[in-house]
Scaffold this motif. Structure first.
Motif, mmCIF file in Angstrom:
data_model
loop_
_atom_site.group_PDB
_atom_site.id
_atom_site.type_symbol
_atom_site.label_atom_id
_atom_site.label_comp_id
_atom_site.label_asym_id
_atom_site.label_seq_id
_atom_site.Cartn_x
_atom_site.Cartn_y
_atom_site.Cartn_z
ATOM 1 N N VAL A 231 7.083 3.103 -6.380
ATOM 2 C CA VAL A 231 6.762 4.141 -7.198
ATOM 3 C C VAL A 231 5.086 4.084 -7.215
ATOM 4 O O VAL A 231 4.492 3.194 -7.777
ATOM 5 C CB VAL A 231 7.320 4.083 -8.657
ATOM 6 C CG1 VAL A 231 7.156 5.080 -9.252
ATOM 7 C CG2 VAL A 231 8.941 3.871 -8.378
ATOM 8 N N CYS A 232 4.694 5.104 -7.127
ATOM 9 C CA CYS A 232 3.155 5.295 -7.247
ATOM 10 C C CYS A 232 2.838 6.382 -8.136
ATOM 11 O O CYS A 232 3.538 7.415 -8.549
ATOM 12 C CB CYS A 232 2.585 5.717 -5.849
ATOM 13 S SG CYS A 232 0.694 5.914 -5.813
ATOM 14 N N SER A 233 1.580 6.141 -8.465
ATOM 15 C CA SER A 233 1.034 7.339 -9.738
ATOM 16 C C SER A 233 0.743 8.685 -8.969
ATOM 17 O O SER A 233 0.709 9.716 -9.443
ATOM 18 C CB SER A 233 -0.276 6.773 -10.142
ATOM 19 O OG SER A 233 -0.939 6.609 -9.208
ATOM 20 N N CYS A 234 0.563 8.541 -7.865
ATOM 21 C CA CYS A 234 0.329 9.884 -7.025
ATOM 22 C C CYS A 234 1.642 10.809 -6.648
ATOM 23 O O CYS A 234 1.674 11.840 -6.579
ATOM 24 C CB CYS A 234 -0.279 9.771 -5.599
ATOM 25 S SG CYS A 234 1.053 9.085 -4.346
ATOM 26 N N GLY A 235 2.768 10.261 -7.220
ATOM 27 C CA GLY A 235 4.117 10.830 -7.583
ATOM 28 C C GLY A 235 5.029 10.488 -6.162
ATOM 29 O O GLY A 235 6.124 11.098 -6.308
ATOM 30 N N ASP B 184 0.744 -1.317 0.082
ATOM 31 C CA ASP B 184 0.001 0.038 0.018
ATOM 32 C C ASP B 184 0.849 1.228 0.014
ATOM 33 O O ASP B 184 1.804 1.312 0.719
ATOM 34 C CB ASP B 184 -1.062 0.004 1.075
ATOM 35 C CG ASP B 184 -2.027 -0.929 1.248
ATOM 36 O OD1 ASP B 184 -2.022 -1.639 -0.045
ATOM 37 O OD2 ASP B 184 -2.658 -1.200 1.986
ATOM 38 N N CYS B 185 0.355 2.215 -0.729
ATOM 39 C CA CYS B 185 1.056 3.559 -0.867
ATOM 40 C C CYS B 185 1.057 4.287 0.378
ATOM 41 O O CYS B 185 -0.247 4.255 0.927
ATOM 42 C CB CYS B 185 0.416 4.184 -2.083
ATOM 43 S SG CYS B 185 1.653 5.908 -1.983
ATOM 44 N N PHE B 186 1.980 4.680 0.958
ATOM 45 C CA PHE B 186 1.897 5.605 2.381
ATOM 46 C C PHE B 186 1.038 6.765 2.120
ATOM 47 O O PHE B 186 0.473 7.071 3.193
ATOM 48 C CB PHE B 186 3.308 5.787 2.927
ATOM 49 C CG PHE B 186 3.399 6.489 4.272
ATOM 50 C CD1 PHE B 186 2.780 5.962 5.383
ATOM 51 C CD2 PHE B 186 3.870 7.758 4.373
ATOM 52 C CE1 PHE B 186 3.055 6.459 6.506
ATOM 53 C CE2 PHE B 186 3.902 8.634 5.272
ATOM 54 C CZ PHE B 186 3.325 7.907 6.513
ATOM 55 N N GLN B 187 1.456 7.308 0.873
ATOM 56 C CA GLN B 187 0.909 8.747 0.657
ATOM 57 C C GLN B 187 -0.745 8.804 0.369
ATOM 58 O O GLN B 187 -1.676 9.328 0.989
ATOM 59 C CB GLN B 187 1.446 9.366 -0.500
ATOM 60 C CG GLN B 187 1.212 11.023 -0.543
ATOM 61 C CD GLN B 187 2.302 11.643 -1.329
ATOM 62 O OE1 GLN B 187 3.397 11.876 -0.651
ATOM 63 N NE2 GLN B 187 2.220 12.123 -2.322
ATOM 64 N N CYS B 188 -1.278 7.739 -0.637
ATOM 65 C CA CYS B 188 -2.495 7.809 -0.988
ATOM 66 C C CYS B 188 -3.226 6.473 -0.929
ATOM 67 O O CYS B 188 -4.333 6.463 -0.813
ATOM 68 C CB CYS B 188 -2.642 8.134 -2.796
ATOM 69 S SG CYS B 188 -1.773 6.822 -3.765
ATOM 70 N N GLY B 189 -2.390 5.459 -0.356
ATOM 71 C CA GLY B 189 -3.084 4.067 0.139
ATOM 72 C C GLY B 189 -3.523 3.225 -1.130
ATOM 73 O O GLY B 189 -4.176 2.155 -0.770
HETATM 74 ZN ZN LIG Z 1 0.303 6.984 -3.956
#
Ligand SMILES: [Zn+2]
Length: 403
Positions: free
Chosen positions: A346-350, A328-333
């Motif tokens: 690497v996440c699409s939210c940057g 899970d992405c820490f920033q956007c989940g």
């Molecule tokens: Zn993210």
């Protein structure tokens, strides 16, 4: 429980007597297990009572101190009740049906069967095995404790000699200086690439003690097997080679233990709250390709010490469910599937972060989730009452030293 350990110095004859006692303990334990296996409706009381029957039946059991004999029965019952527990909890896979013990290595006395001479640092065993008086080698002072605080005395046989452990009834918090609050908290993610990565972006290298000594261990093992000739009785040279081999193993396990202890203490000293994954190392080890490395990492030793020091110094240690912590992405989940070899998140939210650092951030968040209030509220230890070790989303598990 607090444990003091001393090496024992004595005569060969005395150590033979200890071996004899250990064999008796094993005999009693296995007899109790077989009683449970072979008859119906055998409970705790029947098993305990059976140890007394054995004392009447076999003279050599009578030689063993009665509390040590009782304790052998307790060992049998603990194996049985563990099996019952696993069945009740419907643990997946094997339930741990009690086995006969073949390598018992200790005798445990309760409050009788031994006498302590503090002045000369000697202990005398008074039961019928004629162990006699042994000298205690070690730096810790026994003067510090009262006789009634000694709950158990354990004789342990290891590859490099015989040891005596005193289990003291003592609240470790009473004799521990209070560590100042640091107002810091940390999440850690244990792994094979690093021993752990923390939520501040630090990494601790994996020491790989076993890998380091593997060549030497294999050589010793090879030498040992070469000494074993088919159809001939075990030779002295074989016994010597076997001793050398098990000593080398003992060294590795002591290195691992020490590393886990030091690392855990450092974490406890510099943080008020430590969050980690509630890993079932037993399940991970089934992966045969990784099992050596997983065992070598020594996470369970590390965790044991972490929880022990947590209780000792009044710091919080929290185990969280490891599910999806690395995905899970820490920033956007958003859940981003990765294989073990993908090292970067690497996440699409940057959001881009090292895989393990990201996981440790998630672990810290999981541990602190659901607690209303700011970071400093959480760190107000008084608000947590007496709980020092918490398993989020599961049973509370108090850190205990039960070596
Ligand atoms: Zn993210």
């Amino acid at each position: 429980m607090f444990i003091l350990e001393y090496k024992l110095r004595g005569k060969t004859q005395q150590f033979k007597a200890i071996d004899e006692g250990i064999r008796t303990v094993q005999f009693v334990r296995n007899k109790c297990v077989s009683l449970w296996m072979n008859s119906k409706n055998v409970g705790k009381a029947e098993v305990y009572r059976y140890t007394t029957t054995l004392r009447k039946e076999f003279p050599f059991v009578k030689c063993l101190n009665s509390t040590a004999c009782q304790q052998a029965g307790e060992r049998a019952w603990s194996a049985i009740s563990k099996f019952y527990d696993n069945c009740k909890k419907q643990v997946k896979g094997k339930k741990g049906y009690p086995k006969f013990s073949k390598r018992t290595r200790s005798i445990e006395y309760k409050q009788s069967g031994w006498k302590l001479d503090r002045d000369h640092k000697r202990i005398t065993f008074t039961d019928g095995n004629n162990i006699g008086t042994l000298k205690l080698i070690g730096s810790r002072d026994l003067y510090y404790f009262q006789e009634f605080q000694i709950q158990r005395v354990r004789l342990v046989k290891r590859a490099d000699g015989y040891f005596c452990q005193f289990c003291l009834k003592l609240d470790v918090r009473d004799i521990t200086p209070i560590l100042p609050q640091t107002k810091k908290m940390v999440g850690i993610d244990v792994g094979l690439k690093y021993f752990y990565a923390d939520s501040d972006g630090n990494f601790v290298e994996n020491p790989r003690f076993y890998r380091y000594s593997e060549a030497r261990l294999n050589r010793l093992n090879h030498r040992k097997s070469r000494k074993l000739k088919k159809g001939k009785p075990v030779s002295n040279n074989y016994i010597k080679a076997r001793q050398r081999y098990s000593k080398a193993h003992l060294k590795v396990s002591r290195q691992r233990e020490e590393f886990g202890k030091v690392t855990a203490l450092r974490l406890i000293q510099s943080n008020d709250l430590i969050a980690y994954e509630d890993l079932k190392v037993k399940n991970l080890v089934r992966n045969s390709k990784l099992s050596k490395s997983i065992n070598d990492a020594g996470w369970s030793q590390f965790r044991k010490w972490l929880e022990y020091f947590g209780v000792k110094y009044g710091k919080l240690t929290i185990a969280v469910n490891p599910a999806y912590t690395s995905q899970d992405c820490f920033q956007c989940g958003k859940r981003i599937k990765k294989s073990l070899s993908t090292r970067t998140h690497v996440c699409s939210c940057g959001y881009i972060e090292d895989r393990d650092t990201q996981a440790s951030l998630n672990i810290l968040r999981k541990a602190t989730m659901g607690h209303i209030g700011s970071k400093s509220d959480l760190l107000d230890l008084n608000a947590w009452g007496d709980l020092s070790s918490i398993l989020v989303g599961g049973n509370t598990c108090q850190g205990k030293m039960n070596q």
